[in-house]
Design a protein around this motif. Structure first.
Motif, PDB file in Angstrom:
ATOM      1  N   UNK A  35      84.673 -26.124  19.661  1.00 26.33           N
ATOM      2  CA  UNK A  35      83.282 -25.866  20.601  1.00 26.33           C
ATOM      3  C   UNK A  35      83.589 -26.343  21.153  1.00 26.33           C
ATOM      4  N   UNK A  36      83.488 -27.551  22.053  1.00 23.54           N
ATOM      5  CA  UNK A  36      83.745 -28.204  23.324  1.00 23.54           C
ATOM      6  C   UNK A  36      84.993 -27.866  23.443  1.00 23.54           C
ATOM      7  N   UNK A  37      85.549 -28.217  23.361  1.00 19.19           N
ATOM      8  CA  UNK A  37      87.361 -27.784  23.641  1.00 19.19           C
ATOM      9  C   UNK A  37      87.014 -26.442  24.114  1.00 19.19           C
ATOM     10  N   UNK A  38      86.378 -25.321  23.452  1.00 17.74           N
ATOM     11  CA  UNK A  38      86.323 -23.914  23.810  1.00 17.74           C
ATOM     12  C   UNK A  38      86.080 -23.896  25.367  1.00 17.74           C
ATOM     13  N   UNK A  39      85.048 -24.383  26.207  1.00 19.77           N
ATOM     14  CA  UNK A  39      84.025 -24.763  26.630  1.00 19.77           C
ATOM     15  C   UNK A  39      84.835 -25.401  27.837  1.00 19.77           C
ATOM     16  N   UNK A  40      85.843 -25.797  27.737  1.00 23.60           N
ATOM     17  CA  UNK A  40      87.348 -26.031  29.283  1.00 23.60           C
ATOM     18  C   UNK A  40      87.050 -25.826  30.287  1.00 23.60           C
ATOM     19  N   UNK A  57      69.902 -35.689  33.147  1.00 27.08           N
ATOM     20  CA  UNK A  57      68.333 -36.936  32.530  1.00 27.08           C
ATOM     21  C   UNK A  57      68.811 -36.824  30.939  1.00 27.08           C
ATOM     22  N   UNK A  58      69.118 -34.954  30.480  1.00 25.70           N
ATOM     23  CA  UNK A  58      68.313 -35.703  28.936  1.00 25.70           C
ATOM     24  C   UNK A  58      69.540 -35.453  27.975  1.00 25.70           C
ATOM     25  N   UNK A  59      70.699 -34.749  28.961  1.00 26.58           N
ATOM     26  CA  UNK A  59      71.788 -34.394  27.848  1.00 26.58           C
ATOM     27  C   UNK A  59      73.477 -34.975  28.308  1.00 26.58           C
ATOM     28  N   UNK A  60      73.271 -35.896  29.565  1.00 28.95           N
ATOM     29  CA  UNK A  60      74.347 -35.934  30.040  1.00 28.95           C
ATOM     30  C   UNK A  60      75.474 -37.368  28.766  1.00 28.95           C
ATOM     31  N   UNK A  61      74.841 -37.743  28.197  1.00 29.92           N
ATOM     32  CA  UNK A  61      75.155 -39.221  27.486  1.00 29.92           C
ATOM     33  C   UNK A  61      75.447 -37.727  26.432  1.00 29.92           C
ATOM     34  N   UNK A  62      74.895 -37.235  25.734  1.00 30.48           N
ATOM     35  CA  UNK A  62      75.409 -36.545  24.628  1.00 30.48           C
ATOM     36  C   UNK A  62      76.442 -35.616  24.282  1.00 30.48           C
ATOM     37  N   UNK A  63      76.921 -34.801  25.495  1.00 29.61           N
ATOM     38  CA  UNK A  63      77.818 -34.794  25.870  1.00 29.61           C
ATOM     39  C   UNK A  63      78.836 -35.332  26.488  1.00 29.61           C
ATOM     40  N   UNK A  64      78.934 -37.058  27.184  1.00 21.96           N
ATOM     41  CA  UNK A  64      80.318 -38.051  26.910  1.00 21.96           C
ATOM     42  C   UNK A  64      80.376 -37.671  26.072  1.00 21.96           C
ATOM     43  N   UNK A  65      79.573 -38.167  24.523  1.00 21.76           N
ATOM     44  CA  UNK A  65      80.098 -38.746  23.682  1.00 21.76           C
ATOM     45  C   UNK A  65      80.921 -38.112  22.826  1.00 21.76           C
ATOM     46  N   UNK A  66      80.708 -36.939  23.048  1.00 23.13           N
ATOM     47  CA  UNK A  66      81.190 -35.852  22.144  1.00 23.13           C
ATOM     48  C   UNK A  66      82.723 -35.254  23.215  1.00 23.13           C
ATOM     49  N   UNK A  67      82.669 -34.998  24.258  1.00 23.08           N
ATOM     50  CA  UNK A  67      83.580 -34.405  25.614  1.00 23.08           C
ATOM     51  C   UNK A  67      84.368 -35.959  25.471  1.00 23.08           C
ATOM     52  N   UNK A  68      84.603 -37.312  25.699  1.00 23.50           N
ATOM     53  CA  UNK A  68      85.013 -38.128  25.044  1.00 23.50           C
ATOM     54  C   UNK A  68      85.497 -39.037  24.490  1.00 23.50           C
ATOM     55  N   UNK A  69      86.278 -38.382  23.751  1.00 24.47           N
ATOM     56  CA  UNK A  69      86.352 -39.288  22.847  1.00 24.47           C
ATOM     57  C   UNK A  69      87.313 -40.057  22.407  1.00 24.47           C
ATOM     58  N   UNK A  70      87.651 -40.898  21.682  1.00 22.56           N
ATOM     59  CA  UNK A  70      88.701 -42.093  20.915  1.00 22.56           C
ATOM     60  C   UNK A  70      89.622 -41.834  20.172  1.00 22.56           C
ATOM     61  N   UNK A  71      90.285 -42.615  20.276  1.00 21.45           N
ATOM     62  CA  UNK A  71      91.376 -42.973  19.042  1.00 21.45           C
ATOM     63  C   UNK A  71      91.071 -43.109  18.115  1.00 21.45           C
ATOM     64  N   UNK A  72      91.455 -42.162  16.388  1.00 21.95           N
ATOM     65  CA  UNK A  72      90.839 -42.428  15.795  1.00 21.95           C
ATOM     66  C   UNK A  72      90.686 -43.908  14.718  1.00 21.95           C
ATOM     67  N   UNK A  73      91.901 -44.967  15.021  1.00 18.10           N
ATOM     68  CA  UNK A  73      91.959 -46.336  14.690  1.00 18.10           C
ATOM     69  C   UNK A  73      91.097 -47.093  15.534  1.00 18.10           C
ATOM     70  N   UNK A  74      90.733 -46.529  17.005  1.00 20.29           N
ATOM     71  CA  UNK A  74      90.143 -48.097  17.683  1.00 20.29           C
ATOM     72  C   UNK A  74      88.490 -47.677  16.860  1.00 20.29           C
ATOM     73  N   UNK A  75      88.231 -46.377  16.487  1.00 19.77           N
ATOM     74  CA  UNK A  75      86.505 -46.052  15.763  1.00 19.77           C
ATOM     75  C   UNK A  75      86.735 -46.654  14.717  1.00 19.77           C
ATOM     76  N   UNK A  76      87.910 -46.755  13.626  1.00 24.21           N
ATOM     77  CA  UNK A  76      87.776 -47.144  12.551  1.00 24.21           C
ATOM     78  C   UNK A  76      88.210 -48.311  12.152  1.00 24.21           C
ATOM     79  N   UNK A  77      88.004 -49.270  14.217  1.00 24.43           N
ATOM     80  CA  UNK A  77      88.412 -50.632  13.798  1.00 24.43           C
ATOM     81  C   UNK A  77      86.817 -51.231  14.315  1.00 24.43           C
TER      82      UNK A  77
END
Length: 441
Positions: A278-283, A303-323
């Motif tokens: 869904x997020x990728x479809x908006x790019x 004010x209310x959604x920028x942080x939530x958007x960034x967490x889902x839009x700008x993702x990190x490598x899966x193994x970094x998240x696991x570490x």
């Protein structure tokens, strides 16, 4: 104008990826142009931003290698360069490679661009008749002592705006974590394992600081505090939305006139379909959707959604998240960090206010879009001088009315929503060079 150099055809101001993309676009499409590149003060200008000039392999890009090329007509250029110049690294598509490798790629591309290079801060930018005069501070052109240059066209590629400093910050508060990191000795960190490190913010810079501390051998407690108390999401495979679902999403967004309605549509579709798809479809349509919102609604998004958007839009490598998840001495907490008049670091959350006893505090709150036009930055000075016009949101500037001046990248945030990632930077660079060529200006 005999006291300063003869005019260049184009001056590019800014030493990061946006500047590189613009230099490459101009050289590819107008090879006869005389190019001047003002890369900024040393050592930042030589290092293509601290994040790309470090010495750590654990600091990695958050975008797969094949999508990081700076040539709009060859977006896999970075991947191809790595395979050609460094076959021993055995890079494969989908890999999240070290940031320093991207810095090496930038340097290699620039060395082949045949542009005059200046190091030093741009103090003023003014137009006289049909020529822009660029006054430089410390530095000047390599091999020359001139402190001023002229150009027919100017591209401002200023990168991410710095945040406001924390008032009354104590001596162990690090306002610029990348500069601090680069100044560290080759081994170790200036804190012991019995001490606690505070990381303010939980974005990608915070992730890099945590990983770097662990790589350097720090095994003590790390407390990461941010308002949302969450990391960026991890990349994962997600098939594109089916055509009928994509059409339904577009239709629903066409009917959404407020920030609340837009977010409601996204939540509805993300509940029924893979949220990454869904997020990728908006790019491709994000900037058009953003422009369709009224200014007050844009403010509500920030004010209310920028942080939530960034967490889902700008993702990190899966193994970094696991570490990060596997690090028992690492805590991620929700709250807001402040400093009182006595220099004490305070954490405020729903339970109240607490004084934090830490040996080191790394300020990783991210770019200061809301403070982009404050202080004495070049962008702020150009607005005060009337060269540029501030966007009503105060997060950046409008597209200049003068066609011989352009702004590329993060300084356009507000007018655009997607404007700082590599695909947007390379496309903006190509578009402006094409416009100049077509108009003959």
């Amino acid at each position: 104008m005999t006291a300063i150099d003869a005019s260049y055809d184009l001056a590019v101001i800014g030493g990061g990826p946006a500047g590189v993309a613009t230099v490459l676009a101009a050289r590819a499409r107008q090879p006869h142009w005389r190019l001047l590149w003002c890369r900024g003060p040393e050592p930042v200008g030589r290092g293509f931003l601290p994040a790309y000039g470090g010495n750590s392999l654990v600091h990695r890009l958050n975008v797969p290698v094949e999508r990081m090329g700076l040539d709009a007509e060859a977006p896999v250029d970075f991947f191809d360069w790595l395979r050609s110049e460094h076959p021993g690294r055995e890079v494969v598509p989908g890999q999240f490679v070290p940031r320093r490798w991207f810095g090496e790629y930038l340097e290699a591309r620039v060395q082949a661009s045949d542009s005059a290079t200046c190091f030093g801060a741009v103090r003023t930018l003014r137009k006289h008749d049909d020529v822009w005069r660029i006054d430089l501070g410390d530095g000047g052109a390599e091999g020359h002592a001139a402190a001023a240059k002229t150009a027919r066209r100017v591209a401002l590629c200023l990168g991410m705006p710095a945040g406001l400093p924390m008032a009354h910050a104590p001596t162990h508060w690090i306002a610029d974590p990348w500069a601090w990191w680069r100044a560290l000795p080759a081994q170790g960190v200036p804190v012991g394992d019995a001490e606690t490190v505070l990381v303010v913010g939980s974005g990608l810079t915070a992730v890099d600081m945590v990983l770097g501390l662990r790589e350097r051998g720090f095994r003590g407690r790390i407390r990461v505090v941010s308002p949302g108390g969450r990391w960026s999401q991890a990349h994962a495979p997600a098939a594109p939305l089916a055509p009928d679902v994509r059409e339904a999403l577009d239709d629903a967004l066409d009917e959404a006139a407020t920030a609340r309605q837009v977010l409601g549509v996204l939540r509805e579709f993300a509940a029924r379909h893979p949220w990454r798809a869904v997020i990728d479809a908006l790019r491709a349509d994000t900037n058009a959707r953003w422009a369709g919102l009224a200014p007050d609604e844009q403010r509500r998004v920030l004010r209310h959604a920028f942080g939530v958007w960034n967490r889902h839009r700008h993702r990190m490598a899966p193994d970094v998240c696991a570490a990060l998840d596997a690090d028992a001495a690492l805590s991620l907490e929700s709250g807001r960090i402040g400093v009182d008049g006595e220099g004490r670091i305070l954490k405020r959350d729903r339970f109240g206010e607490t004084v934090l006893d830490v040996a080191l505090a790394l300020d990783c709150r991210g770019p200061g879009f809301r403070a982009a036009l404050a202080g004495d930055s070049l962008l702020a000075r150009l607005v005060r001088d009337g060269v540029l016009e501030a966007h009503p949101l105060g997060t950046g500037v409008r597209t200049p009315a003068d066609p011989s001046l352009t702004v590329i990248g993060a300084a356009r945030f507000g007018e655009r929503f997607e404007t700082s990632a590599v695909p947007e930077l390379r496309q903006q660079a190509v578009e402006v060079v094409r416009r100049w060529v077509v108009s003959g200006r």
